[in-house]
Design a protein around this motif. Structure first.
Motif, short mmCIF file in Angstrom:
data_model
loop_
_atom_site.label_atom_id
_atom_site.label_comp_id
_atom_site.label_asym_id
_atom_site.label_seq_id
_atom_site.Cartn_x
_atom_site.Cartn_y
_atom_site.Cartn_z
N UNK A 129 0.86 -1.19 0.00
CA UNK A 129 0.00 0.00 0.00
C UNK A 129 0.90 1.23 0.00
N UNK A 130 0.82 1.97 -1.10
CA UNK A 130 1.79 3.01 -1.40
C UNK A 130 1.20 4.40 -1.18
N UNK A 131 1.55 5.02 -0.08
CA UNK A 131 0.99 6.33 0.27
C UNK A 131 1.39 7.41 -0.73
N UNK A 132 2.46 7.16 -1.48
CA UNK A 132 2.92 8.16 -2.44
C UNK A 132 2.16 8.10 -3.77
N UNK A 133 1.67 6.90 -4.12
CA UNK A 133 1.12 6.73 -5.47
C UNK A 133 -0.24 6.06 -5.56
N UNK A 134 -0.81 5.64 -4.44
CA UNK A 134 -2.04 4.83 -4.49
C UNK A 134 -3.29 5.65 -4.81
N UNK A 175 -0.86 12.48 0.45
CA UNK A 175 -2.01 11.65 0.08
C UNK A 175 -3.29 11.98 0.82
N UNK A 176 -3.22 12.04 2.16
CA UNK A 176 -4.40 12.31 2.98
C UNK A 176 -5.02 13.67 2.69
N UNK A 177 -4.25 14.76 2.89
CA UNK A 177 -4.82 16.08 2.63
C UNK A 177 -5.16 16.30 1.16
N UNK A 178 -4.39 15.66 0.27
CA UNK A 178 -4.68 15.78 -1.15
C UNK A 178 -6.01 15.15 -1.51
N UNK A 179 -6.27 13.96 -0.96
CA UNK A 179 -7.54 13.30 -1.22
C UNK A 179 -8.71 14.07 -0.66
N UNK A 180 -8.55 14.59 0.56
CA UNK A 180 -9.62 15.38 1.19
C UNK A 180 -9.90 16.64 0.35
N UNK A 181 -8.84 17.31 -0.08
CA UNK A 181 -8.99 18.51 -0.91
C UNK A 181 -9.72 18.17 -2.21
N UNK A 182 -9.34 17.08 -2.84
CA UNK A 182 -9.97 16.65 -4.09
C UNK A 182 -11.48 16.41 -3.86
N UNK A 183 -11.80 15.73 -2.77
CA UNK A 183 -13.21 15.45 -2.45
C UNK A 183 -13.99 16.73 -2.18
N UNK A 184 -13.39 17.65 -1.43
CA UNK A 184 -14.06 18.91 -1.12
C UNK A 184 -14.28 19.75 -2.38
N UNK A 185 -13.31 19.74 -3.26
CA UNK A 185 -13.43 20.50 -4.50
C UNK A 185 -14.52 19.92 -5.40
N UNK A 210 6.42 24.60 -5.40
CA UNK A 210 7.08 25.87 -5.77
C UNK A 210 8.04 25.67 -6.93
N UNK A 211 8.78 24.57 -6.90
CA UNK A 211 9.78 24.32 -7.95
C UNK A 211 9.19 23.61 -9.16
N UNK A 212 8.02 22.96 -8.95
CA UNK A 212 7.43 22.15 -10.02
C UNK A 212 8.14 20.83 -10.21
N UNK A 213 9.05 20.49 -9.29
CA UNK A 213 9.84 19.26 -9.41
C UNK A 213 9.22 18.09 -8.65
N UNK A 214 8.27 18.37 -7.77
CA UNK A 214 7.53 17.33 -7.04
C UNK A 214 8.49 16.35 -6.35
N UNK A 215 8.40 15.04 -6.67
CA UNK A 215 9.22 14.06 -5.95
C UNK A 215 10.68 14.02 -6.44
N UNK A 239 4.68 13.42 -2.65
CA UNK A 239 4.10 12.57 -3.69
C UNK A 239 3.95 13.38 -4.98
N UNK A 240 4.51 12.84 -6.05
CA UNK A 240 4.38 13.49 -7.35
C UNK A 240 2.95 13.36 -7.86
N UNK A 241 2.36 12.19 -7.65
CA UNK A 241 0.98 11.93 -8.07
C UNK A 241 0.03 12.97 -7.47
N UNK A 242 0.16 13.20 -6.17
CA UNK A 242 -0.71 14.16 -5.49
C UNK A 242 -0.34 15.60 -5.87
N UNK A 243 0.95 15.89 -5.90
CA UNK A 243 1.40 17.24 -6.19
C UNK A 243 0.89 17.77 -7.52
#
Length: 335
Positions: A129-134, A175-185, A210-215, A239-243
């Protein structure tokens, strides 16, 4: 989310969902289950025996490991949680008491994830279970948007163009805050404004965006040590996926010093009788910043300033209910 059952943190939303989805997939593929049956049969001994042939692995600084470990062991899976040096001892002890194998690393979160992923790939009966990419974890967190909508409606709290919603979310790998943000949006669109909060010593998502370089970049590349009391946020590489998703929908990111986490923790315990772990307090600086100069600039930019008194502010409490009493006492007495 400190009140969520089983794991007592935001990680219950994504972690438990992904484990149950994996269990469902295995059972259906073996003709042990159909989608029309009562899924409570998954708790029966014959299913536990079946799931014991499989291993679930995860890399974690703490709460995701608790979420995955507790539910996986409960329904019969073998579980290995790869934990970084930042993980609190009480979390490791709790996992071991549930029959989970905890593998400890002297390095940070990214290394624990990397090693866990590598070990899992060598075992055909292992699932990582991959918190960075799942995507499954992300969608599990995303359901929070629907839950919030239901809760706010019950409280007669309006969210619309004239009554914006501001949400402040502690952020580690994202992952966590990203998913919540996605759901709220998805639920509220432009009427919700989401902000991530990171420790000053672990601003991984901030630097990635800020850099656009993510992971491809880490806090260490900037000479930042990634050492923080907020164990769940002690992440050096985002996480690049979330970023890449947040790049388009996130309103902003701010950082908070560790000592302020403990000040908020103590104040919340005294004033509201709510007991959170340090990382869960990161978002509490958000309303303070919004009431300052930078916040006023933001409100004017998005034509919200005239409605500033109509804003509903939510500081997302990511965890704390499983913290042992003696540890919580230590937290409160830090300041």
């Amino acid at each position: 989310d400190d009140l969520l059952p089983i794991a007592g943190s935001i990680k219950a939303r994504g972690g438990i969902y992904e484990v149950l989805k994996y269990a469902e997939t295995l059972a259906i593929n073996e003709d042990l289950l159909t989608i029309n049956e009562d899924y409570s049969i998954l708790a029966q001994d014959n299913f536990k025996n079946f799931f014991s042939n499989y291993t679930i692995q995860v890399g974690s600084t703490g709460n995701l490991g608790l979420s995955i470990g507790i539910i996986s062991a409960k329904i019969g899976f073998k579980v290995k949680v790869h934990m970084s040096k930042d993980a609190k001892q009480w979390k490791k002890d709790l996992l071991r008491s549930k029959g989970v194998e905890v593998i400890e690393y002297l390095s940070d979160y990214s290394k624990a994830v990397e090693q866990g992923r590598k070990e899992s790939e060598n075992d055909p009966n292992s699932y990582f279970i991959d918190d960075e990419n799942s995507k499954d974890l992300f969608l599990g967190y995303g359901v929070a948007g629907l839950r919030i909508k239901e809760q706010l409606e019950k409280m007669n709290i309006i969210v619309d163009e004239n009554h914006p919603l501001f949400v402040y979310l502690p952020c580690g790998v994202g992952g966590g805050p990203g998913g919540v943000t996605y759901g709220l949006k998805l639920v509220y669109g432009d009427n919700v404004h989401c902000f991530f909060a990171e420790p000053t010593h672990s601003p991984a998502m901030l630097l990635g965006l800020m850099t656009g370089l993510h992971d491809k970049i880490s806090v260490e590349d900037f000479g930042i040590d990634n050492k923080t009391e907020a164990d769940g946020l002690a992440v050096g590489r985002p996480s690049s996926f979330v970023g890449k998703i947040m790049d388009k929908i996130l309103s902003g990111i701010f950082t908070i010093e560790d000592n302020k986490l403990y000040k908020f923790l103590k104040a919340l315990a005294i004033e509201e009788n709510i007991y959170l772990e340090p990382s869960a307090l990161a978002g509490f600086l958000g309303p303070v910043l919004i009431s300052g100069k930078e916040g006023e600039d933001y409100l004017r930019k998005y034509n919200i300033f005239e409605n500033k008194d109509n804003i509903t502010h939510i500081c997302w409490a990511t965890g704390g209910s499983l913290v042992p009493e003696n540890i919580m006492e230590e937290y409160i007495n830090r300041v």
